[in-house]
Enzyme design. Structure first.
Site, PDB file in Angstrom:
ATOM      1  N   ASP A   1      71.137  52.585 -33.084  1.00  0.00           N
ATOM      2  CA  ASP A   1      70.161  51.881 -33.912  1.00  0.00           C
ATOM      3  C   ASP A   1      69.620  50.704 -33.081  1.00  0.00           C
ATOM      4  OD1 ASP A   1      68.514  51.057 -35.941  1.00  0.00           O
ATOM      5  OD2 ASP A   1      70.057  51.080 -37.490  1.00  0.00           O
TER       6      ASP A   1
HETATM    7  C1  BGC Z   1      67.037  50.333 -38.800  1.00  0.00           C
HETATM    8  C2  BGC Z   1      66.786  51.823 -38.608  1.00  0.00           C
HETATM    9  C3  BGC Z   1      65.422  52.046 -38.020  1.00  0.00           C
HETATM   10  C4  BGC Z   1      65.299  51.268 -36.727  1.00  0.00           C
HETATM   11  C5  BGC Z   1      63.992  51.480 -36.001  1.00  0.00           C
HETATM   12  C6  BGC Z   1      66.692  49.524 -37.588  1.00  0.00           C
HETATM   13  O1  BGC Z   1      66.691  48.166 -37.876  1.00  0.00           O
HETATM   14  O2  BGC Z   1      68.384  50.147 -39.155  1.00  0.00           O
HETATM   15  O3  BGC Z   1      66.948  52.487 -39.824  1.00  0.00           O
HETATM   16  O4  BGC Z   1      65.198  53.417 -37.826  1.00  0.00           O
HETATM   17  O5  BGC Z   1      65.456  49.893 -37.007  1.00  0.00           O
HETATM   18  O6  BGC Z   1      62.941  50.855 -36.601  1.00  0.00           O
END
Ligand code: BGC
Length: 749
Positions: A274
């Site tokens: 993530d």
């Molecule tokens: C979130 C994810 C997301 C990623 C990309 C993160 O902060 O937890 O769910 O896909 O950002 O934007």
């Protein structure tokens, strides 16, 4: 022949994927392989000026495997061109985006979508999201989010499918099918990314990113099934969760990423961290940046989202023997395989057809489907005296801070939405009702009075639409408008920033300013219908007691306004059912229907008894149970009839029930099947969802509904985490929700 910059490959599509990738990797340096593992922040890139952007240089050097959350097919094409024509090996990039519940045509937030219990509709929403996103250059979506959540304090409950692993698994499969279609062969099919692996929804106290600590039994029986279902459906990628699992952050957890995901489940796609998930392990206390990058890649995480930790440390770690070259090769191969499966080596511009956006994005066809699905996601929580549906005549006052805002309609994680194209609730209602109903409107109050929320919303670059008028002025105007109306529709609830990532709440009431408004509207004595906007279960005791009708509309997406009109005025009979329990008090959380009995259970419907498992100030019951939702008609359930009372290990039982539509409206009903394992080697839940059917019954008609029950459906993970079925007695329960069921018993021999 097919050429990338200086390198010429013989027609790769006549070779098998392995041969093609072997050949490509034999030409790659260690740095180039690590470059493929890198998903950096895109930065500001202006269409036509991609070459001078900050990532351009890195792309040309082969240091980028993909980019995220960039919107616009021309921009994406320009960057792809750089990768293909100006990097040494010409390897195309992946373009990923959070296309969570639609692209520009926005569907209800996932929690709302799950309340349709309609797998075709859910699959269709993902299909349309894929068509629109791919038309704009995107080949990879960071969806579906399949984290089971049983604690409404967690803001990201809005992004998932509620509390149930069985329903969550069905939805996970439908979403993967919708995005990936026929194995991503077509240019409107994109790669899914299942997230957040794993257990993110189990954050302690519902506080975002918090530790997750649970028994393996709970993990495997209740939280893992949707991830596994998505893997079985062929999802091309997974995203590691931010939280720790059993004391090791998911992003560095080898048991999770390799032993379970790959060895046990056979996952053959790639894993992305993530956003900064890798460097966040420094704060988790797992070492310095080099340590955590090594931990992560050694655990089985293949791509680094935004941390730049792989780029800055992995060469050194290989030199120092902390990471093997083979490990880098494996990660690199998985990413190249994804690009190969997407067809990007055959045609790097597969998703860059400049003619598609105008035809396919936010088109009438998609918007009509989104309107229908939005209406299906709404849950009628109360309808005293059948005040709904409203008649299409007279004057309706739509009052509240959510009545005239565009930005708050789509809900959290609507990255590609264009707010100015989205009708407000009032605009949507006027569009749907034409001149049959005179709609008048007032704001009535600000969304909230708490300055902290405003600060937060500004931080996220959104506006809470705060009014320069005083609360009293807003209220006076609302009461003047209300005085002219036959009916009041109160458009209140959470703003879209109040749920979603990093939006945990410790109190779940409707914000104070809006409660004051609602009280004043009720005092007018006119009929009041509450259309409740929310990204999570709220505590609605007061509203339930005082407001005659409550329609929970979640955040319904770009077509919210028209969809609400469709339901309020009876063109659509509501059929949504809750996929998450609504508590009576925050103190009851986590609260879910599939809990276990204690040795001192409180009798159902009882308030307090000494030495029982309960609270002294609130009963154990929810305000609205899982599976609950009203219709404009009433469905009467007959007794559950089993074709036999005894089942062998290779046998099957049929449970049948007659359901009568005893009201005046045709309608859809979600018939739910629950099973309880009465005696087992480990304690088992009081009931578990094992099947459901959404059926249409005409007014006055009776339908016979059957469910087949097999021993496979009775399996669970035992103390040793073996997936077993144990002989004994089982209760079969069928009903309109998890509370109001009828039951029959059989024995498995
Ligand atoms: C979130 C994810 C997301 C990623 C990309 C993160 O902060 O937890 O769910 O896909 O950002 O934007």
């Amino acid at each position: 022949m097919f050429a990338f910059s200086s390198v010429v490959y013989s027609n790769p599509y006549n070779n098998r994927m392995d041969e093609f990738i072997d050949n490509l990797m034999s030409k790659m340096t260690l740095e180039e392989k690590i470059g493929q593992l890198n998903l950096p922040a895109s930065g500001e890139i202006i269409t036509g000026q991609a070459k001078s952007s900050n990532v351009a240089e890195r792309i040309c050097k082969g240091q980028v495997g993909g980019l995220l959350n960039l919107k616009g097919v021309e921009r994406i094409r320009d960057l792809q061109k750089l990768a293909v024509e100006e990097s040494r090996l010409g390897i195309p990039l992946l373009f990923g985006m959070d296309v969570i519940h639609g692209y520009e045509t926005i569907f209800p937030i996932p929690l709302g979508l799950s309340c349709t219990w309609n797998m075709e509709a859910i699959e269709q929403s993902a299909r349309i999201a894929a068509i629109e996103a791919s038309a704009d250059g995107i080949c990879w979506t960071f969806s579906p989010m399949v984290d089971v959540c049983r604690d409404a304090r967690w803001g990201r409950i809005s992004e998932g499918n509620g509390e149930d692993p069985y329903l969550g698994s069905e939805i996970a499969r439908a979403m993967v099918r919708g995005y990936q279609g026929d194995a991503m062969k077509r240019n409107d099919e994109i790669m899914a990314c299942v997230k957040h692996f794993a257990l993110y929804g189990g954050a302690e106290a519902g506080r975002d990113y918090n530790s997750v600590d649970m028994s393996r039994q709970r993990m495997f029986n209740d939280y893992m099934p949707p991830y596994k279902a998505a893997v079985e459906a062929g999802a091309g990628s997974m995203m590691a969760a931010f939280n720790d699992v059993d004391g090791i952050p998911a992003t560095g957890n080898k048991w999770l990423m390799t032993d379970l995901l790959r060895k046990d489940w056979g996952f053959d796609g790639f894993v992305v961290s993530d956003y900064t998930g890798i460097t966040e392990m420094v704060d988790h206390g797992m070492g310095d940046v080099q340590d955590v990058a090594a931990l992560s890649v050694n655990a089985g995480v293949d791509m680094d989202m935004v941390s730049d930790a792989f780029m800055t440390t992995l060469v050194r770690s290989v030199e120092e023997g902390k990471v093997s070259e083979e490990t880098i090769d494996t990660a690199c191969r998985r990413i190249l395989e994804a690009k190969y499966k997407l067809g990007l080596f055959e045609d790097p511009y597969k998703y860059c057809d400049l003619k598609r956006p105008a035809k396919q994005i936010f088109c009438d066809k998609h918007r009509k489907i989104a309107r229908k699905i939005a209406a299906e996601s709404f849950v009628l929580l109360k309808n005293e005296g059948n005040i709904l549906p409203l008649q299409k005549k007279g004057t309706v006052a739509v009052i509240g801070p959510l009545a005239n805002t565009k930005a708050n309609m789509p809900g959290t994680w609507s990255v590609a939405a264009v707010a100015e194209n989205i009708p407000t609730l009032v605009e949507g209602m006027r569009f749907a009702l034409g001149d049959k109903v005179d709609i008048i409107t007032a704001k009535g109050s600000n969304l909230m009075s708490d300055a902290a929320y405003e600060e937060r919303a500004t931080m996220f670059g959104r506006s809470l639409n705060r009014d320069s008028r005083t609360d009293q002025q807003l209220l006076n105007e609302a009461l003047e408008v209300a005085a002219k109306a036959d009916v009041i529709v109160a458009a209140i609830g959470e703003s879209s920033e109040m749920s979603g990532e990093c939006s945990s709440r410790s109190e779940l009431d409707i914000p104070d300013t809006q409660r004051t408004l609602l009280e004043a509207l009720l005092k007018t004595g006119k009929p009041v219908v509450l259309t409740l906007f929310t990204g999570r279960p709220l505590v609605l005791n007061w509203e339930h007691k005082n407001v005659p009708a409550i329609l929970n509309v979640w955040f319904g997406g770009s077509e919210t306004g028209s969809a609400i009109a469709d339901v309020l005025f009876g063109d659509v009979n509501p059929s949504g059912k809750l996929t998450t329990t609504f508590p009576q008090a925050v103190g009851q959380l986590p609260l879910f229907y599939a809990h276990k009995n204690t040795g001192r259970p409180l009798g159902e419907g009882r308030w307090f008894e000494k030495f029982r498992s309960n609270y002294i100030d609130v009963s154990n019951d929810p305000l609205y149970p899982f599976g609950y939702g009203l219709s404009y008609t009433t469905f009467e359930y007959g007794d559950v009839i089993l074709n036999t009372k005894s089942m062998s290990m290779d046998g099957e039982i049929t449970a049948t029930v007659n359901i009568k539509n005893a009201g005046n409206y045709d309608g859809y009903e979600v018939v739910q099947l629950y099973i309880k394992d009465l005696i087992a080697s480990v304690t088992r839940p009081v009931k578990e969802l094992k099947g459901f059917k959404k059926i249409f019954i005409k007014a006055g008609e009776t339908k016979t509904i059957s469910f087949k029950i097999s021993p496979e459906m009775l399996k669970f993970y035992n103390f040793n985490i073996d997936y077993v079925v144990e002989v004994g007695d089982f209760d079969v329960m069928i009903g309109p929700n998890s509370r109001d069921v009828k039951s029959a018993r059989f024995t498995l021999r």
